[in-house]
Structures are given as structure tokens and as C-alpha cells.
Design a protein around this motif. Structure first.
Motif, PDB file in Angstrom:
ATOM      1  N   ALA A 198     -62.905  52.051-165.820  1.00  0.00           N
ATOM      2  CA  ALA A 198     -61.420  51.883-165.357  1.00  0.00           C
ATOM      3  C   ALA A 198     -61.096  50.317-165.643  1.00  0.00           C
ATOM      4  CB  ALA A 198     -61.296  52.278-163.986  1.00  0.00           C
ATOM      5  N   LYS A 199     -61.993  49.508-165.189  1.00  0.00           N
ATOM      6  CA  LYS A 199     -61.652  47.980-165.221  1.00  0.00           C
ATOM      7  C   LYS A 199     -61.489  47.870-166.853  1.00  0.00           C
ATOM      8  CE  LYS A 199     -63.731  43.274-164.362  1.00  0.00           C
ATOM      9  NZ  LYS A 199     -64.729  42.839-164.040  1.00  0.00           N
ATOM     10  N   ASN A 200     -62.282  48.107-167.780  1.00  0.00           N
ATOM     11  CA  ASN A 200     -62.384  48.016-169.119  1.00  0.00           C
ATOM     12  C   ASN A 200     -61.092  48.668-169.632  1.00  0.00           C
ATOM     13  OD1 ASN A 200     -64.300  46.167-169.185  1.00  0.00           O
ATOM     14  ND2 ASN A 200     -65.910  47.835-169.837  1.00  0.00           N
ATOM     15  N   ALA A 201     -60.677  49.742-169.253  1.00  0.00           N
ATOM     16  CA  ALA A 201     -59.312  50.121-169.647  1.00  0.00           C
ATOM     17  C   ALA A 201     -58.172  49.139-169.284  1.00  0.00           C
ATOM     18  CB  ALA A 201     -59.158  51.686-168.901  1.00  0.00           C
ATOM     19  N   GLY A 202     -58.180  48.678-168.100  1.00  0.00           N
ATOM     20  CA  GLY A 202     -57.014  47.681-167.598  1.00  0.00           C
ATOM     21  C   GLY A 202     -57.083  46.443-168.643  1.00  0.00           C
ATOM     22  N   LEU A 203     -58.083  46.141-168.872  1.00  0.00           N
ATOM     23  CA  LEU A 203     -58.266  44.879-169.924  1.00  0.00           C
ATOM     24  C   LEU A 203     -58.029  45.280-171.344  1.00  0.00           C
ATOM     25  CD1 LEU A 203     -61.652  43.229-168.428  1.00  0.00           C
ATOM     26  CD2 LEU A 203     -59.444  42.477-167.809  1.00  0.00           C
ATOM     27  N   LEU A 204     -58.341  46.385-171.707  1.00  0.00           N
ATOM     28  CA  LEU A 204     -58.210  46.928-173.089  1.00  0.00           C
ATOM     29  C   LEU A 204     -56.543  46.961-173.287  1.00  0.00           C
ATOM     30  CD1 LEU A 204     -58.915  47.403-175.970  1.00  0.00           C
ATOM     31  CD2 LEU A 204     -59.718  49.714-175.299  1.00  0.00           C
ATOM     32  N   ALA A 205     -55.993  47.580-172.093  1.00  0.00           N
ATOM     33  CA  ALA A 205     -54.463  47.981-172.328  1.00  0.00           C
ATOM     34  C   ALA A 205     -54.061  46.337-172.352  1.00  0.00           C
ATOM     35  CB  ALA A 205     -53.837  48.568-170.751  1.00  0.00           C
ATOM     36  N   ALA A 206     -54.067  45.611-171.403  1.00  0.00           N
ATOM     37  CA  ALA A 206     -53.519  44.169-171.489  1.00  0.00           C
ATOM     38  C   ALA A 206     -53.736  43.429-172.887  1.00  0.00           C
ATOM     39  CB  ALA A 206     -54.434  43.182-170.576  1.00  0.00           C
ATOM     40  N   GLN A 207     -55.063  43.634-173.557  1.00  0.00           N
ATOM     41  CA  GLN A 207     -55.395  43.001-174.851  1.00  0.00           C
ATOM     42  C   GLN A 207     -54.456  43.745-176.015  1.00  0.00           C
ATOM     43  OE1 GLN A 207     -59.525  43.877-174.609  1.00  0.00           O
ATOM     44  NE2 GLN A 207     -60.064  41.891-175.088  1.00  0.00           N
ATOM     45  N   ILE A 208     -54.133  45.087-175.793  1.00  0.00           N
ATOM     46  CA  ILE A 208     -53.299  45.672-176.849  1.00  0.00           C
ATOM     47  C   ILE A 208     -51.936  45.146-176.489  1.00  0.00           C
ATOM     48  CG2 ILE A 208     -51.713  47.854-177.117  1.00  0.00           C
ATOM     49  CD1 ILE A 208     -54.652  49.324-176.233  1.00  0.00           C
ATOM     50  N   LEU A 209     -51.230  44.991-175.165  1.00  0.00           N
ATOM     51  CA  LEU A 209     -50.195  44.462-174.923  1.00  0.00           C
ATOM     52  C   LEU A 209     -49.864  42.862-175.589  1.00  0.00           C
ATOM     53  CD1 LEU A 209     -49.294  45.996-171.701  1.00  0.00           C
ATOM     54  CD2 LEU A 209     -48.385  46.554-173.744  1.00  0.00           C
ATOM     55  N   ALA A 210     -51.137  42.139-175.459  1.00  0.00           N
ATOM     56  CA  ALA A 210     -51.202  40.670-175.784  1.00  0.00           C
ATOM     57  C   ALA A 210     -50.840  40.558-177.138  1.00  0.00           C
ATOM     58  CB  ALA A 210     -52.507  40.252-175.337  1.00  0.00           C
ATOM     59  N   LEU A 211     -51.055  41.633-177.899  1.00  0.00           N
ATOM     60  CA  LEU A 211     -50.818  41.266-179.479  1.00  0.00           C
ATOM     61  C   LEU A 211     -49.463  41.039-179.787  1.00  0.00           C
ATOM     62  CD1 LEU A 211     -52.726  44.537-180.761  1.00  0.00           C
ATOM     63  CD2 LEU A 211     -53.420  42.205-181.179  1.00  0.00           C
ATOM     64  N   SER A 212     -48.495  41.389-178.844  1.00  0.00           N
ATOM     65  CA  SER A 212     -47.380  41.048-179.330  1.00  0.00           C
ATOM     66  C   SER A 212     -46.583  40.266-177.915  1.00  0.00           C
ATOM     67  CB  SER A 212     -46.236  42.196-179.333  1.00  0.00           C
ATOM     68  OG  SER A 212     -46.455  42.873-178.082  1.00  0.00           O
ATOM     69  N   ASP A 213     -47.301  39.650-177.234  1.00  0.00           N
ATOM     70  CA  ASP A 213     -46.945  38.496-176.172  1.00  0.00           C
ATOM     71  C   ASP A 213     -48.095  37.551-176.031  1.00  0.00           C
ATOM     72  OD1 ASP A 213     -46.742  37.679-173.322  1.00  0.00           O
ATOM     73  OD2 ASP A 213     -46.456  39.455-172.596  1.00  0.00           O
ATOM     74  N   PRO A 214     -47.594  36.290-176.491  1.00  0.00           N
ATOM     75  CA  PRO A 214     -48.483  35.240-176.768  1.00  0.00           C
ATOM     76  C   PRO A 214     -48.623  34.632-175.014  1.00  0.00           C
ATOM     77  CG  PRO A 214     -46.370  34.896-178.155  1.00  0.00           C
ATOM     78  CD  PRO A 214     -46.333  35.992-177.378  1.00  0.00           C
ATOM     79  N   GLU A 215     -47.852  34.870-174.411  1.00  0.00           N
ATOM     80  CA  GLU A 215     -48.227  34.278-172.927  1.00  0.00           C
ATOM     81  C   GLU A 215     -49.416  35.358-172.246  1.00  0.00           C
ATOM     82  OE1 GLU A 215     -44.623  34.215-170.681  1.00  0.00           O
ATOM     83  OE2 GLU A 215     -43.971  32.400-171.887  1.00  0.00           O
ATOM     84  N   LEU A 216     -49.509  36.575-172.324  1.00  0.00           N
ATOM     85  CA  LEU A 216     -50.370  37.197-172.083  1.00  0.00           C
ATOM     86  C   LEU A 216     -51.733  37.142-172.669  1.00  0.00           C
ATOM     87  CD1 LEU A 216     -51.527  39.741-170.159  1.00  0.00           C
ATOM     88  CD2 LEU A 216     -50.339  41.190-171.946  1.00  0.00           C
ATOM     89  N   ALA A 217     -51.282  36.898-174.088  1.00  0.00           N
ATOM     90  CA  ALA A 217     -52.592  36.699-174.887  1.00  0.00           C
ATOM     91  C   ALA A 217     -53.355  35.411-174.218  1.00  0.00           C
ATOM     92  CB  ALA A 217     -52.262  36.475-176.423  1.00  0.00           C
ATOM     93  N   ALA A 218     -52.649  34.304-173.838  1.00  0.00           N
ATOM     94  CA  ALA A 218     -53.146  33.039-173.398  1.00  0.00           C
ATOM     95  C   ALA A 218     -54.151  33.398-171.928  1.00  0.00           C
ATOM     96  CB  ALA A 218     -52.146  32.077-173.028  1.00  0.00           C
TER      97      ALA A 218
END
Length: 164
Positions: free
Chosen positions: A125-145
Motif C-alpha cells: 500500500a505504501k509503495n502504491a502511494g509512492l508509485l502513484a506519486a511518481q506517475i503524476l510527477a512525470l507531468s508535475d516538476p514540483e511533485l517530481a522534486a
């Protein structure tokens, strides 16, 4: 949860799955990613599941995290009804096989209906949350940082010696 429109949906088959699935929510909270959580059972509320899966994209979601135990049909059925990426979390259940039954159910999707399958239980579950964030970070530079900073902090927290 942050104030912006949620881009991640966390769904689960039962309220009893929340102690495991809240680890996905905590990971998203830590990165400032808005989410919405719902109980959507493939077996007990199939019409609710179909309605959610078919409308998730138009509601603004970009990633779905689906936790399920036992037969664990929720991630696969959701994936069959939406073009969004679905991350499946096998949830151990009291009368199950310590989550192995759920893992096998989720990971055996037929070709053409992908579900990203994570580890059993809280780590998944923790990794799912992190992976979801990584997917969204592909188009969100602030989240990527923020994701990169979290990863660096994790690395920095590991000592290089076995001594104190």
C-alpha cells in the motif's frame, strides 16, 4: 489530504481494508498529493464499482489504487472498465492465505488488461502511494522534486556502518 482536486483514487473492497490502505494515503499525504478514498466492492457493490470505474477519468482522477483481499477482483475489474492506470494492492484477510491468495488473483491479469501489482499488505500500500506519486510527477516538476527529495532523505537515513 491536500485541498486541490484529487488526482488519485484509493478504493478498497471493505472498510476493514483501511488499516492497510491508509499506508497509501500516508505516502500521498507526505508528498502533498490529493486523493480520495472510497469503499467499492467488486462483489457486494458491483454497480457502485462499475459506476466508479467508468466515471473515474471524467471525475479528474489520473491513477487508481485498488486494494482487495481474498478473491481480490476489485483491481482487475476496475482496470477492465477504465483507461486509467490501476495499482493493485493485495490485502491480507483474516480467513485468507496471508494475502498470497489476493496476490495471485491480482497478478494474473490476462494480457491486455494491465494492473500494476504491488507487494502484499502495508508495504504494498505504501509503495502504491509512492508509485502513484511518481506517475503524476512525470507531468508535475514540483511533485517530481518532492519525490526526489524523499528518495534522497531515505538514502541519507541509512547508515554506512553497523556501529553506532
Amino acid at each position: 489530504m491536500t485541498a486541490s482536486k484529487p488526482k488519485v483514487a484509493i478504493i478498497m473492497g471493505s472498510r476493514s481494508d483501511w488499516p492497510v490502505m491508509k499506508k497509501a494515503a500516508e505516502a500521498l499525504d507526505g508528498l502533498g498529493v490529493a486523493y480520495e478514498s472510497r469503499v467499492v466492492s467488486a462483489h457486494r457493490t458491483p454497480e457502485r464499482m462499475v459506476e466508479f470505474a467508468k466515471s473515474a477519468k471524467s471525475e479528474g482522477f489520473q491513477v487508481i489504487i485498488a486494494g482487495a483481499g481474498g478473491a481480490a477482483h476489485l483491481p482487475g475489474m476496475t482496470a477492465s472498465l477504465t483507461p486509467l492506470p490501476v495499482l493493485g494492492v493485495p490485502v491480507p484477510v483474516r480467513d485468507g492465505l496471508k494475502g498470497i491468495d489476493s496476490l495471485l488473483s491480482i497478478v494474473q491479469m490476462p494480457g491486455g488488461v494491465p494492473v500494476g501489482t504491488l507487494a502484499v499488505g502495508e508495504a504494498g500500500a505504501k509503495n502504491a502511494g509512492l508509485l502513484a506519486a511518481q506517475i503524476l510527477a512525470l507531468s508535475d516538476p514540483e511533485l517530481a522534486a518532492r519525490v526526489e527529495a524523499l528518495r534522497q532523505a531515505q538514502t541519507d537515513s541509512v547508515p554506512d556502518s553497523v556501529e553506532d
